[in-house]
Motif scaffolding. Structure first.
Motif, PDB file in Angstrom:
ATOM      1  N   ARG A 328       0.441  -1.060  -0.302  1.00 50.19           N
ATOM      2  CA  ARG A 328       0.016   0.142   0.045  1.00 50.19           C
ATOM      3  C   ARG A 328       1.441   0.887  -0.515  1.00 50.19           C
ATOM      4  O   ARG A 328       0.352   2.374  -0.463  1.00 50.19           O
ATOM      5  CB  ARG A 328      -0.597  -0.027   0.962  1.00 50.19           C
ATOM      6  CG  ARG A 328      -2.318  -1.184   1.000  1.00 50.19           C
ATOM      7  CD  ARG A 328      -3.486  -0.522   0.309  1.00 50.19           C
ATOM      8  NE  ARG A 328      -4.083  -1.769   0.090  1.00 50.19           N
ATOM      9  CZ  ARG A 328      -5.949  -1.922   0.534  1.00 50.19           C
ATOM     10  NH1 ARG A 328      -5.594  -0.724   1.595  1.00 50.19           N
ATOM     11  NH2 ARG A 328      -6.456  -1.988   0.127  1.00 50.19           N
ATOM     12  N   GLY A 330       3.219   1.704  -1.808  1.00 44.91           N
ATOM     13  CA  GLY A 330       3.724   2.239  -2.963  1.00 44.91           C
ATOM     14  C   GLY A 330       4.501   1.652  -3.893  1.00 44.91           C
ATOM     15  O   GLY A 330       5.419   1.266  -4.532  1.00 44.91           O
ATOM     16  N   ASP A 415      -0.047   0.270 -11.592  1.00 46.69           N
ATOM     17  CA  ASP A 415      -0.497   1.263 -10.790  1.00 46.69           C
ATOM     18  C   ASP A 415       0.798   2.719 -10.673  1.00 46.69           C
ATOM     19  O   ASP A 415       2.127   1.842 -10.515  1.00 46.69           O
ATOM     20  CB  ASP A 415      -0.363   0.556  -8.888  1.00 46.69           C
ATOM     21  CG  ASP A 415      -1.420  -0.187  -9.157  1.00 46.69           C
ATOM     22  OD1 ASP A 415      -2.667   0.434 -10.273  1.00 46.69           O
ATOM     23  OD2 ASP A 415      -1.776  -0.467  -8.187  1.00 46.69           O
ATOM     24  N   GLU A 416       0.958   3.312 -10.003  1.00 49.37           N
ATOM     25  CA  GLU A 416       1.427   4.726 -10.167  1.00 49.37           C
ATOM     26  C   GLU A 416       2.267   4.095  -8.866  1.00 49.37           C
ATOM     27  O   GLU A 416       2.454   4.017  -7.356  1.00 49.37           O
ATOM     28  CB  GLU A 416       0.830   6.138  -9.967  1.00 49.37           C
ATOM     29  CG  GLU A 416       2.357   7.232  -9.862  1.00 49.37           C
ATOM     30  CD  GLU A 416       1.516   8.246  -9.807  1.00 49.37           C
ATOM     31  OE1 GLU A 416       2.099   9.178  -8.575  1.00 49.37           O
ATOM     32  OE2 GLU A 416       0.577   8.600 -10.516  1.00 49.37           O
ATOM     33  N   LEU A 417       4.122   3.235  -9.407  1.00 45.54           N
ATOM     34  CA  LEU A 417       5.125   3.054  -7.613  1.00 45.54           C
ATOM     35  C   LEU A 417       5.684   4.039  -7.069  1.00 45.54           C
ATOM     36  O   LEU A 417       6.337   5.365  -8.113  1.00 45.54           O
ATOM     37  CB  LEU A 417       5.247   2.375  -8.468  1.00 45.54           C
ATOM     38  CG  LEU A 417       4.620   0.911  -8.858  1.00 45.54           C
ATOM     39  CD1 LEU A 417       5.573  -0.124  -9.811  1.00 45.54           C
ATOM     40  CD2 LEU A 417       4.194  -0.001  -8.290  1.00 45.54           C
ATOM     41  N   ARG A 418       6.266   4.013  -6.487  1.00 44.91           N
ATOM     42  CA  ARG A 418       6.708   4.613  -5.294  1.00 44.91           C
ATOM     43  C   ARG A 418       8.658   3.677  -4.990  1.00 44.91           C
ATOM     44  O   ARG A 418       9.503   4.646  -5.337  1.00 44.91           O
ATOM     45  CB  ARG A 418       6.398   4.378  -3.738  1.00 44.91           C
ATOM     46  CG  ARG A 418       5.253   5.917  -3.773  1.00 44.91           C
ATOM     47  CD  ARG A 418       5.305   7.560  -4.109  1.00 44.91           C
ATOM     48  NE  ARG A 418       6.469   8.078  -3.992  1.00 44.91           N
ATOM     49  CZ  ARG A 418       7.310   8.636  -4.630  1.00 44.91           C
ATOM     50  NH1 ARG A 418       7.140   9.301  -6.095  1.00 44.91           N
ATOM     51  NH2 ARG A 418       8.549   9.547  -4.058  1.00 44.91           N
ATOM     52  N   THR A 449      10.815   6.357 -10.729  1.00 49.39           N
ATOM     53  CA  THR A 449      10.902   5.376  -9.781  1.00 49.39           C
ATOM     54  C   THR A 449      11.623   4.567  -9.644  1.00 49.39           C
ATOM     55  O   THR A 449      12.995   4.595 -10.193  1.00 49.39           O
ATOM     56  CB  THR A 449       9.562   3.971 -10.378  1.00 49.39           C
ATOM     57  OG1 THR A 449       8.736   4.719 -10.652  1.00 49.39           O
ATOM     58  CG2 THR A 449       9.489   2.836  -8.521  1.00 49.39           C
TER      59      THR A 449
END
Length: 514
Positions: A328, A330, A415-418, A449
Motif C-alpha cells: 500500500r 507504493g 499502478d503509480e509506484l514509489r 521510480t
C-alpha cells in the motif's frame, strides 16, 4: 563413439514435451542443444539417460539400437550426465560421493575408498580440476562441486558427457574455467552434449548447434552464426538483444536500507548488516551466485522475513510493517518464484491481475469485488503486456511459464509506484519476452521510480543496471557502476572486494556497508 537420437517423442498425457527429435553427437565434439526454458532440452536428455522412457523413437550407440531401463544402464553404456541441480550428498566427502553407487570393496567387504581417491587424483591432475578427494562436499564452492560431478562421470569411463545448464550457478570466472575443461575433454575424445540458453557460451564452445523450440527441432546452426540469428531461431522472430537505454535522470534517495539483518530460526545470519540507497530514476542491480542472501534481502524488505535494521521509503519506516502495508506504500514486487509466491494457479488470469488491489478501486472495495471492472482491467493489461491466453477467464495455470511471468509483471507495473522490486524478473521467459520486459523495467525507471533488480543472470544485470551491488555470504561486498567489467563482477561474486573508485564501502564493526 557415436550417439544418436532418432525421432524421439515424449508425451506426458496430452502434453508433448519432445516431438520427433533427431540429434547426433560424436567423439571429440561439443554438440549444443539450445533453447529457452521449457523448450524440451532437459526432457530429451532425461530420455537419453534412462530417466524417462520415450513414447516414440529410438536411441542408437554406434549405430546399434539400445534401450536404457535406468541411469545405471546408460552409465554402463558410457553415458554420463551432470544435472543442473547437483546429485551430491552434502555431508559425504568427494571420494564417498564418487564411490556411491559404484562401490569397490577389499577383502571382507570393506569399502576400498583408496582406489577411488587414486582415480580422483589422476583425473584431477589430468584436467586441472584441483579437487581434494577427502574434502566434504558441503564445504566446497559451487564451481568445485560441479567438477566433482564431472569427475564422477569420468571415473565411470563416460564417453559421452551431458552437461545440463552447467553455468547456471557459476561466477564468470568459474564459467570460463568450465569452458576450458570442456575444451580439454573434447580434445581427449569425449563427446559432449552442452545444454544451454546462454548465447555467449554456446558460441564460445560449440562445434554444432541444434535449436529446440516447443519440443521440436526448428533448425541447426554453426558457432559462427550471430547471436541475433540464434535468438531468432529460438523464438521464431527477430529479437533485439542489446537495449540502448538513456543515462538516468536521478532524483532524491527516496529508498534507503540501513544495517538490515536477517537471522534464521537456527541462528544463521542470512543477511548481514546490508546498507544501500536507490535514487528516483535509477536501477540498482543486485548480483551474486544464488544462495548468498539475495532472496532473503528482498523478502525482508517486503516484510516476509523478520528483520532488524531500517528500511525507509519516502521517509516512512517499513521494517515491522506487514506486506500488505508495504504494498500500500507504493511498492511493486515480483517474487523469485512466481508459481509459489506470485500467482494462484487455480484463479483466473483476471483474478491474478488484481491480487494486490482486489479491495481497492476500481477492482473493488472492502465489501465486494467488481467482476466487470476486474475483467476490463485485466483485458487492458493482457493487451499491453502481450499475454498469450485464450481469455482472462482462463486459469493462470494454463499459461506457459513466460506468460505467467508477464501476468505478474503486468499486475505489479500498472499502478503509480514509489518503488519497484523484481527478483529474477525474466526467469523462464523466452528471448522475445525478455526484450519486452526489459523495456518495461527501463520505462519504469524513466518514470522516476527507484528500481531494484535481483538476478543471477549477469548479462541481465549488466544490461539493466545503472549501479550494481554484489552479495556474497549475506553481505554486500561492494557497489560499482553499471558498466563494470564481467571480470570485476565475477571476482566480487567470489567474495573479493573491488578496488574500483566507484566502489562505495564503509567497514564498521558490524560488517560492510555500501
Amino acid at each position: 563413439m557415436k550417439l544418436e537420437l532418432r525421432g524421439i517423442t515424449k508425451r506426458f498425457g496430452t502434453f508433448t514435451a519432445n516431438d520427433s527429435v533427431d540429434f547426433v553427437v560424436r567423439s571429440g565434439e561439443v554438440h549444443t542443444l539450445l533453447g529457452e526454458n521449457g523448450a524440451g532440452k532437459s526432457t530429451l536428455m532425461n530420455v537419453l539417460f534412462g530417466l524417462y522412457d520415450p513414447t516414440e523413437g529410438e536411441i542408437l550407440v554406434d549405430d546399434r539400437p539400445v534401450r536404457f531401463a535406468g541411469p545405471g544402464e546408460a552409465m554402463r553404456a558410457g553415458i554420463g550426465m551432470v544435472h543442473q541441480h547437483f546429485m551430491l550428498v552434502p555431508v559425504f566427502t568427494v571420494a564417498e560421493n564418487i564411490a556411491l553407487g559404484d562401490e569397490h570393496t577389499r577383502a571382507a567387504g570393506v569399502l576400498d575408498l583408496e582406489a577411488t581417491r587414486r582415480k580422483i587424483r589422476a583425473i584431477s591432475d589430468e584436467y586441472g580440476f584441483a579437487v581434494d578427494p577427502d574434502a566434504v562436499v558441503e564445504d566446497l564452492p559451487v564451481g568445485v562441486q560441479q567438477r566433482v560431478e564431472i569427475i564422477k562421470a569420468l571415473v565411470r569411463d563416460a564417453k559421452v558427457l551431458i552437461l545440463d545448464e552447467p553455468t547456471a550457478v557459476l561466477t564468470p570466472q568459474e564459467t570460463d574455467e568450465l569452458l576450458a575443461i570442456i575444451d580439454r575433454l573434447r580434445q581427449d575424445g569425449t563427446a559432449i552434449v552442452f545444454i544451454s540458453h546462454k548465447l555467449r557460451e554456446v558460441k564460445a564452445i560449440s562445434d554444432h548447434i541444434t535449436v529446440l523450440r516447443r519440443g521440436k527441432v526448428v533448425g541447426t546452426a554453426e558457432p559462427s552464426a550471430s547471436a541475433a540469428e540464434l535468438a531468432a531461431l529460438m523464438v521464431g522472430r527477430q529479437v533485439s538483444l542489446n537495449r540502448a537505454k538513456a543515462a538516468p535522470t536521478l532524483g532524491e534517495e527516496t529508498f534507503k536500507v540501513q544495517d538490515l539483518t536477517v537471522v534464521s530460526p537456527t541462528g544463521q545470519v542470512l543477511v548481514d548488516h546490508v546498507s544501500f540507497a536507490i535514487r528516483q530514476g535509477e536501477i540498482l542491480g543486485v548480483a551474486g551466485v544464488q544462495g548468498n542472501g539475495q532472496t532473503e534481502l528482498t523478502e525482508a524488505i517486503m516484510g516476509l522475513h523478520k528483520a532488524t535494521g531500517s528500511v525507509t521509503l519516502d521517509g516512512r519506516e517499513l521494517v515491522g510493517r506487514s506486506t500488505r502495508e508495504i504494498i500500500r506504500a507504493g511498492v511493486g514486487y515480483v517474487p523469485e518464484d512466481r508459481s509459489t509466491d506470485g500467482l494462484v494457479g487455480s484463479f483466473t488470469v483476471a483474478e491474478n491481475m488484481v491480487l494486490n488491489r482486489f479491495d481497492r478501486e476500481p477492482a473493488g472495495s472492502a465489501l465486494q469485488l467488481r467482476p466487470r471492472a476486474v475483467r476490463e482491467l485485466a483485458e487492458a493489461r493482457v493487451q499491453e503486456f502481450d499475454v498469450r491466453t485464450q481469455g482472462v477467464d482462463s486459469p493462470v495455470s494454463s499459461l506457459s511459464g513466460g506468460n505467467q511471468q508477464k501476468v505478474v509483471m503486468a499486475r505489479e507495473l500498472v499502478d503509480e509506484l514509489r518503488l519497484f522490486i523484481a527478483s529474477q524478473p525474466t526467469r523462464g521467459v523466452d528471448v522475445g519476452s525478455i526484450e519486452f520486459l526489459h523495456e518495461r523495467i527501463v520505462r519504469e525507471r524513466d518514470n522516476g521510480t527507484p528500481v531494484m533488480i535481483v538476478s543471477t543472470e549477469l548479462d541481465e544485470i549488466l544490461e539493466l543496471s545503472d549501479r550494481i551491488a554484489v552479495m556474497y555470504h549475506g553481505r554486500i561486498v561492494g557497489i560499482v557502476d553499471g558498466d563494470a567489467s564481467r571480470e570485476t563482477l565475477g571476482l566480487m561474486m567470489a567474495g573479493q572486494t573491488p578496488e574500483s573508485p566507484a566502489t562505495e564501502i564503509a567497514t564498521t564493526e558490524e560488517g560492510p556497508r555500501a
